[in-house]
Structures are given as structure tokens and as C-alpha cells.
Design a protein around this motif. Structure first.
Motif, PDB file in Angstrom:
ATOM      1  N   TYR A 115     -58.945  10.888 -31.163  1.00 31.11           N
ATOM      2  CA  TYR A 115     -59.285  11.618 -30.585  1.00 31.11           C
ATOM      3  C   TYR A 115     -58.693  12.162 -29.932  1.00 31.11           C
ATOM      4  N   TYR A 116     -57.909  13.581 -29.502  1.00 30.30           N
ATOM      5  CA  TYR A 116     -56.582  13.570 -27.809  1.00 30.30           C
ATOM      6  C   TYR A 116     -57.053  15.053 -27.572  1.00 30.30           C
ATOM      7  N   PHE A 117     -58.083  14.616 -26.264  1.00 27.74           N
ATOM      8  CA  PHE A 117     -58.085  16.320 -25.741  1.00 27.74           C
ATOM      9  C   PHE A 117     -57.295  16.017 -24.418  1.00 27.74           C
ATOM     10  N   ASP A 118     -56.616  17.264 -23.890  1.00 31.63           N
ATOM     11  CA  ASP A 118     -55.837  18.124 -22.842  1.00 31.63           C
ATOM     12  C   ASP A 118     -56.522  18.696 -22.431  1.00 31.63           C
ATOM     13  N   LEU A 119     -57.217  18.209 -20.660  1.00 31.90           N
ATOM     14  CA  LEU A 119     -57.732  18.951 -20.039  1.00 31.90           C
ATOM     15  C   LEU A 119     -57.241  19.588 -18.824  1.00 31.90           C
ATOM     16  N   GLU A 120     -57.415  20.696 -17.932  1.00 33.06           N
ATOM     17  CA  GLU A 120     -57.211  20.900 -17.094  1.00 33.06           C
ATOM     18  C   GLU A 120     -58.540  21.625 -15.553  1.00 33.06           C
ATOM     19  N   LYS A 121     -58.152  20.723 -14.655  1.00 39.09           N
ATOM     20  CA  LYS A 121     -58.983  21.326 -13.490  1.00 39.09           C
ATOM     21  C   LYS A 121     -57.023  22.045 -12.439  1.00 39.09           C
ATOM     22  N   GLY A 122     -57.571  22.899 -12.057  1.00 37.62           N
ATOM     23  CA  GLY A 122     -56.401  23.384 -11.011  1.00 37.62           C
ATOM     24  C   GLY A 122     -55.111  23.198 -11.029  1.00 37.62           C
ATOM     25  N   ASN A 123     -54.486  22.190 -10.578  1.00 38.63           N
ATOM     26  CA  ASN A 123     -53.107  21.870 -11.182  1.00 38.63           C
ATOM     27  C   ASN A 123     -53.064  20.247 -11.315  1.00 38.63           C
ATOM     28  N   ASP A 124     -54.023  19.422 -11.537  1.00 38.69           N
ATOM     29  CA  ASP A 124     -53.849  18.792 -12.387  1.00 38.69           C
ATOM     30  C   ASP A 124     -54.516  18.674 -13.932  1.00 38.69           C
ATOM     31  N   LYS A 125     -53.617  17.491 -14.678  1.00 39.69           N
ATOM     32  CA  LYS A 125     -53.686  18.120 -16.067  1.00 39.69           C
ATOM     33  C   LYS A 125     -54.101  16.229 -16.633  1.00 39.69           C
ATOM     34  N   ILE A 126     -54.762  16.710 -17.501  1.00 37.75           N
ATOM     35  CA  ILE A 126     -54.925  14.559 -17.471  1.00 37.75           C
ATOM     36  C   ILE A 126     -55.201  14.844 -19.843  1.00 37.75           C
ATOM     37  N   THR A 127     -54.752  14.103 -20.268  1.00 35.50           N
ATOM     38  CA  THR A 127     -55.338  13.937 -21.706  1.00 35.50           C
ATOM     39  C   THR A 127     -56.564  12.377 -21.827  1.00 35.50           C
ATOM     40  N   LEU A 128     -57.371  12.909 -22.224  1.00 40.79           N
ATOM     41  CA  LEU A 128     -58.609  12.097 -22.595  1.00 40.79           C
ATOM     42  C   LEU A 128     -57.931  11.333 -24.376  1.00 40.79           C
ATOM     43  N   GLU A 129     -58.369  10.692 -24.424  1.00 41.31           N
ATOM     44  CA  GLU A 129     -57.760   9.727 -25.291  1.00 41.31           C
ATOM     45  C   GLU A 129     -58.968   8.495 -26.703  1.00 41.31           C
ATOM     46  N   ILE A 130     -59.072   8.917 -27.395  1.00 44.53           N
ATOM     47  CA  ILE A 130     -60.512   8.297 -27.946  1.00 44.53           C
ATOM     48  C   ILE A 130     -60.159   8.124 -30.006  1.00 44.53           C
ATOM     49  N   TYR A 131     -60.350   6.111 -29.767  1.00 38.40           N
ATOM     50  CA  TYR A 131     -60.056   5.420 -30.744  1.00 38.40           C
ATOM     51  C   TYR A 131     -61.091   4.398 -31.198  1.00 38.40           C
ATOM     52  N   ASP A 132     -60.966   3.458 -31.973  1.00 40.91           N
ATOM     53  CA  ASP A 132     -61.394   2.939 -32.226  1.00 40.91           C
ATOM     54  C   ASP A 132     -61.424   2.044 -32.080  1.00 40.91           C
ATOM     55  N   TRP A 133     -61.557   0.817 -31.289  1.00 40.99           N
ATOM     56  CA  TRP A 133     -61.295  -0.687 -31.083  1.00 40.99           C
ATOM     57  C   TRP A 133     -62.759  -1.141 -30.679  1.00 40.99           C
ATOM     58  N   GLN A 134     -62.899  -2.627 -30.726  1.00 43.77           N
ATOM     59  CA  GLN A 134     -64.174  -3.340 -30.929  1.00 43.77           C
ATOM     60  C   GLN A 134     -65.365  -2.439 -30.574  1.00 43.77           C
ATOM     61  N   LYS A 135     -65.257  -1.162 -31.365  1.00 38.33           N
ATOM     62  CA  LYS A 135     -66.480   0.054 -31.885  1.00 38.33           C
ATOM     63  C   LYS A 135     -66.057   1.092 -30.827  1.00 38.33           C
ATOM     64  N   THR A 136     -65.366   1.453 -29.980  1.00 38.43           N
ATOM     65  CA  THR A 136     -64.926   2.749 -29.234  1.00 38.43           C
ATOM     66  C   THR A 136     -64.105   2.522 -27.648  1.00 38.43           C
ATOM     67  N   GLY A 137     -62.392   2.978 -27.686  1.00 34.97           N
ATOM     68  CA  GLY A 137     -62.080   2.739 -26.703  1.00 34.97           C
ATOM     69  C   GLY A 137     -61.947   3.847 -26.232  1.00 34.97           C
ATOM     70  N   VAL A 138     -61.418   4.148 -25.140  1.00 34.44           N
ATOM     71  CA  VAL A 138     -61.327   5.660 -24.246  1.00 34.44           C
ATOM     72  C   VAL A 138     -60.448   5.500 -23.273  1.00 34.44           C
ATOM     73  N   ILE A 139     -59.377   5.763 -23.027  1.00 32.54           N
ATOM     74  CA  ILE A 139     -58.380   5.947 -22.315  1.00 32.54           C
ATOM     75  C   ILE A 139     -57.241   7.767 -22.024  1.00 32.54           C
ATOM     76  N   ILE A 140     -58.043   7.649 -20.111  1.00 33.45           N
ATOM     77  CA  ILE A 140     -58.079   8.948 -19.769  1.00 33.45           C
ATOM     78  C   ILE A 140     -56.262   8.780 -18.729  1.00 33.45           C
ATOM     79  N   ARG A 141     -55.135   9.181 -19.006  1.00 35.36           N
ATOM     80  CA  ARG A 141     -53.953   9.228 -18.078  1.00 35.36           C
ATOM     81  C   ARG A 141     -53.997  10.417 -17.186  1.00 35.36           C
ATOM     82  N   LYS A 142     -53.344  10.940 -16.697  1.00 33.77           N
ATOM     83  CA  LYS A 142     -52.898  11.919 -15.981  1.00 33.77           C
ATOM     84  C   LYS A 142     -51.306  12.339 -16.535  1.00 33.77           C
ATOM     85  N   ARG A 143     -51.624  13.453 -16.171  1.00 35.13           N
ATOM     86  CA  ARG A 143     -50.157  14.108 -16.889  1.00 35.13           C
ATOM     87  C   ARG A 143     -49.654  15.145 -16.071  1.00 35.13           C
TER      88      ARG A 143
END
Length: 80
Positions: free
Chosen positions: A52-80
Motif C-alpha cells: 500500500y502506498y499513500f502520498d500525503l501533503e500538509k502545507g508544503n510538506d509531502k510524505i509517502t506512507l508505505e505499508i507492506y507485509d514483513w513479519q506481519k506488517t511493516g511501515v515506512i514513511i519517507r519525506k518527499r
């Protein structure tokens, strides 16, 4: 971020956050989206493929939320 006793933070830096959760992907996805939306983030794109990929914005800030299967559920949030 919603890290509880059933989770572990793997990386916490200015441009990347990564955690592993014991909950299932749908539960973890809802938890993160609710937390981010309450913090003022707005979802601008979502892709619900095998990872699962989600792009999110708040003002001028942008992030990507990545949710994946890994020893149950893994999450990564990256600044874009």
C-alpha cells in the motif's frame, strides 16, 4: 506515530520513519492514516496493490506512507 507495545521502531530520522507491527495490514493502515489525518495531513494519492502506498501533503510538506507485509506488517514513511 502510533507505535505501541506490539510494534518496534527500526528507523527514526528526519527524512525516514520505519516500524514493524504485529497487527494486520488493514488495522495498521487505518491507525496510521487516522493519526496522520488528525495531524493535518491530507491524502493526495493511494495505490492499494501488494504494497500500500499513500502520498500525503500538509502545507508544503509531502510524505509517502508505505505499508507492506514483513513479519506481519511493516511501515515506512519517507519525506518527499
Amino acid at each position: 506515530m502510533p507505535v505501541q507495545q506490539d510494534a518496534a521502531v527500526c528507523v527514526s530520522a528526519a527524512d525516514k520513519f520505519q516500524a514493524a507491527h504485529k497487527g494486520d495490514r488493514e488495522e495498521v493502515t487505518k491507525m496510521y492514516l487516522d493519526t496522520l489525518e488528525k495531524g493535518g495531513w491530507r491524502t493526495t494519492r493511494k495505490d492499494l496493490g501488494s504494497t500500500y502506498y499513500f502520498d500525503l501533503e500538509k502545507g508544503n510538506d509531502k510524505i509517502t506512507l508505505e505499508i507492506y507485509d514483513w513479519q506481519k506488517t511493516g511501515v515506512i514513511i519517507r519525506k518527499r
